[in-house]
Design a protein around this motif. Structure first.
Motif, PDB file in Angstrom:
ATOM      1  N   LYS A   1     -68.405 -72.242 -50.056  1.00 34.12           N
ATOM      2  CA  LYS A   1     -68.805 -71.131 -50.992  1.00 34.12           C
ATOM      3  C   LYS A   1     -69.139 -71.871 -52.566  1.00 34.12           C
ATOM      4  O   LYS A   1     -68.376 -72.881 -52.557  1.00 34.12           O
ATOM      5  CB  LYS A   1     -67.973 -70.353 -51.267  1.00 34.12           C
TER       6      LYS A   1
ATOM      7  N   LYS B   1     -71.688 -68.979 -51.821  1.00 40.74           N
ATOM      8  CA  LYS B   1     -72.876 -68.711 -50.775  1.00 40.74           C
ATOM      9  C   LYS B   1     -73.952 -69.509 -50.771  1.00 40.74           C
ATOM     10  O   LYS B   1     -74.524 -69.949 -50.214  1.00 40.74           O
ATOM     11  CB  LYS B   1     -73.172 -67.235 -50.672  1.00 40.74           C
TER      12      LYS B   1
ATOM     13  N   LYS C   1     -69.869 -73.683 -41.518  1.00 42.88           N
ATOM     14  CA  LYS C   1     -70.947 -72.706 -41.137  1.00 42.88           C
ATOM     15  C   LYS C   1     -71.730 -72.481 -42.336  1.00 42.88           C
ATOM     16  O   LYS C   1     -71.285 -72.274 -43.713  1.00 42.88           O
ATOM     17  CB  LYS C   1     -70.266 -71.513 -40.697  1.00 42.88           C
TER      18      LYS C   1
ATOM     19  N   ASP D   1     -73.809 -69.992 -44.794  1.00 44.82           N
ATOM     20  CA  ASP D   1     -73.801 -68.598 -45.100  1.00 44.82           C
ATOM     21  C   ASP D   1     -75.168 -67.763 -44.740  1.00 44.82           C
ATOM     22  O   ASP D   1     -76.021 -68.286 -44.564  1.00 44.82           O
ATOM     23  CB  ASP D   1     -73.447 -68.149 -46.674  1.00 44.82           C
ATOM     24  N   GLU D   2     -74.704 -66.509 -44.567  1.00 40.38           N
ATOM     25  CA  GLU D   2     -76.065 -65.566 -44.072  1.00 40.38           C
ATOM     26  C   GLU D   2     -77.229 -65.550 -44.973  1.00 40.38           C
ATOM     27  O   GLU D   2     -78.336 -65.429 -44.180  1.00 40.38           O
ATOM     28  CB  GLU D   2     -75.533 -64.163 -43.698  1.00 40.38           C
TER      29      GLU D   2
ATOM     30  N   HIS E   1     -74.653 -64.140 -36.475  1.00 38.44           N
ATOM     31  CA  HIS E   1     -73.872 -63.154 -37.894  1.00 38.44           C
ATOM     32  C   HIS E   1     -74.408 -62.132 -37.658  1.00 38.44           C
ATOM     33  O   HIS E   1     -75.614 -61.930 -37.406  1.00 38.44           O
ATOM     34  CB  HIS E   1     -74.252 -64.439 -39.017  1.00 38.44           C
TER      35      HIS E   1
HETATM   36 MG    MG Z   1     -71.254 -64.920 -45.155  1.00 41.14          MG
END
Ligand code: MG
Ligand code: CAP
Length: 428
Positions: A149, A151, A175, A177-178, A267
């Motif tokens: 983060k 993001k 991972k 972020d979306e 996700h």
């Molecule tokens: Mg996320």
């Protein structure tokens, strides 16, 4: 229109019928029977008026309301209505026009019983829980992940640097972020290269397997190209925002990733637009079942205690749906019976507002068969990402050794600092 053609409370469903459990609130002026029959009609082969083209033969394909208990309604669909292996067609049938019908004030698809012929027309997960565990050689504790983060906004190099700290601090997986894909400040190709370089470095230094979940979400052909890039650069996973990209593209990517030897992290951004209202929409249970059928390896299911709406009963139902081979009908969890006909189990991902102080709760709910993701709960650590990652891992080690976090923190300074900042609070 003779809606009674779609209602038969004496009907005994066949093993090969697909069954939907709907929660129905009829509009004023409609009985529950009438509203339910209209749902069965519109989702199979009826419409608003009688048809001159309807024959006895075609009528055999009509769906039937066969049980009504309060506002919970069961509808049986003959298997011939569906094209095996075609998820968009199945969803357009059972979760299509019906939500807009004037005869229903609210309508929610709570759950589905998927018959064998439909289940086995899909591949299910390539790796599933056992394959993922084998890849990491971690068998006795939850896996951990962290989203760097903020993001979006970091450059590829900054992203890779933060990833390196997360991995070397003790987290297994980094991972994306979306909403991070390939923006001007952080191009996909460069991020993959830089981040995987850092993964190799972290693996060498720690002697542990480290994973990276690059978000390939985009137009389908572009996703294929990005998946190929990940494979070429030595990645092991792709991450897909499965609801904004859609079931058709997920089916395509399930094929492609098998060819490339990549696992799929799913996700669910967008789900709450239709899963959150308890009276209307499609439940997350149905989304989880479809995801297992098509074949993702990991799926977000919520936390109960984190920053996003996530009721305990729902999470319990999702755990069953993803991890078990069979389940009984269960009115407390509002699920129908389930059989997965040997499709592999999917690893549940618990994420959204987690930090070290909440780990004991998460392990109480999920046990060890879970991937625990903390983004803010690692990147917000006062001493930086590496200490944040260490604190998360310490919280897991303490919990699985049955030691209280407070006691463990006495000898683990990263955990101590995390507990000083967040304690055991449930974020809002
Ligand atoms: Mg996320
Ligand atoms: C978590 C997260 C995930 C959510 C999605 C976020 O970050 O990356 O997208 O977990 O929800 O951006 O919010 P934090 P769910 O760890 O910083 O909260 O897992 O319920 O689908």
């Amino acid at each position: 229109m003779a809606y009674s053609n779609f209602l038969n409370l004496n009907y005994q469903p066949k093993e090969e019928d697909l069954i939907c459990l709907f929660k129905i609130e009829p509009e004023k002026g409609f009985s529950i029977e009438e509203a339910a029959a209209r749902v069965a009609s519109e989702s199979s082969n009826g419409t608003w008026t009688d048809l001159t083209t309807m024959t006895e033969e075609i009528r055999k394909l009509s769906a039937k309301v066969f049980e009504i208990k309060g506002n919970l309604v069961k509808i049986a669909y003959p298997i011939e209505l569906f094209e095996p292996g075609n998820m968009p067609q199945i969803v357009s049938s059972i979760a299509g026009n019906v939500f807009g019908m004037k005869a229903v004030k609210n309508l929610r698809l709570e759950d589905v019983y998927w018959p064998e012929q439909i289940v086995i027309s899909f591949k299910g997960p390539k790796l599933g829980i056992s394959g993922i565990r084998k890849m990491f050689k971690i068998y006795n504790r939850p896996l951990t992940a962290t989203v760097p983060k903020p993001k979006v906004g970091m450059t590829s190099k900054e992203h890779a640097q933060v990833a390196y700290q997360i991995w070397t601090g003790g987290v297994d997986i980094v991972k994306d972020d979306e909403n991070l894909s390939s923006q001007k400040f952080n191009r996909f190709e460069e991020r993959i290269k830089e981040t995987l370089k850092m993964r190799d470095k972290a693996e060498n230094e720690t002697g542990e397997k480290k994973g990276y979940l690059p978000n390939i979400s985009s137009e389908t052909k572009e996703m294929i190209k990005r998946a190929e890039k990940v494979a070429e650069e030595g990645g092991e996973y792709v991450m897909i925002d499965i609801l904004t990209t859609g079931w058709a593209s997920l089916q395509t990517l399930r094929e492609k990733t098998e060819e490339l030897g990549l696992a799929i992290h799913a996700h669910r951004a967008f789900h709450a637009a239709f899963t959150r209202n308890p009276k209307h929409g499609v439940s997350m249970k149905v989304i989880a079942e479809i995801s297992r059928l098509i074949g993702v390896d990991q799926l977000h299911v919520g936390t109960v205690v984190g920053k996003l709406e996530s009721p305990l009963q729902e999470v319990k139902a999702l755990i069953k749906i993803l991890r078990e081979e069979e389940a009984h009908e269960n009115s407390e969890l509002t699920i129908l019976k389930k059989k997965f006909f040997k499709l592999k189990p999917v690893l549940p991902v618990s994420s959204g507002g987690l930090h070290p102080g909440l780990i004991p709760k998460i392990i109480e709910i999920f046990g060890k068969e879970v991937l625990i993701q903390a983004g803010g709960g690692v990147l917000g650590h006062p001493d930086g990402p590496k200490s944040g990652a260490a604190a998360l891992r310490q919280a897991i080690n303490a919990t699985i050794s049955n030691i209280s976090l407070k006691t463990y923190a006495e000898e683990h300074k990263e955990l101590k600092t995390a507990l000083e900042k967040w304690g055991f609070t449930k974020p809002k």
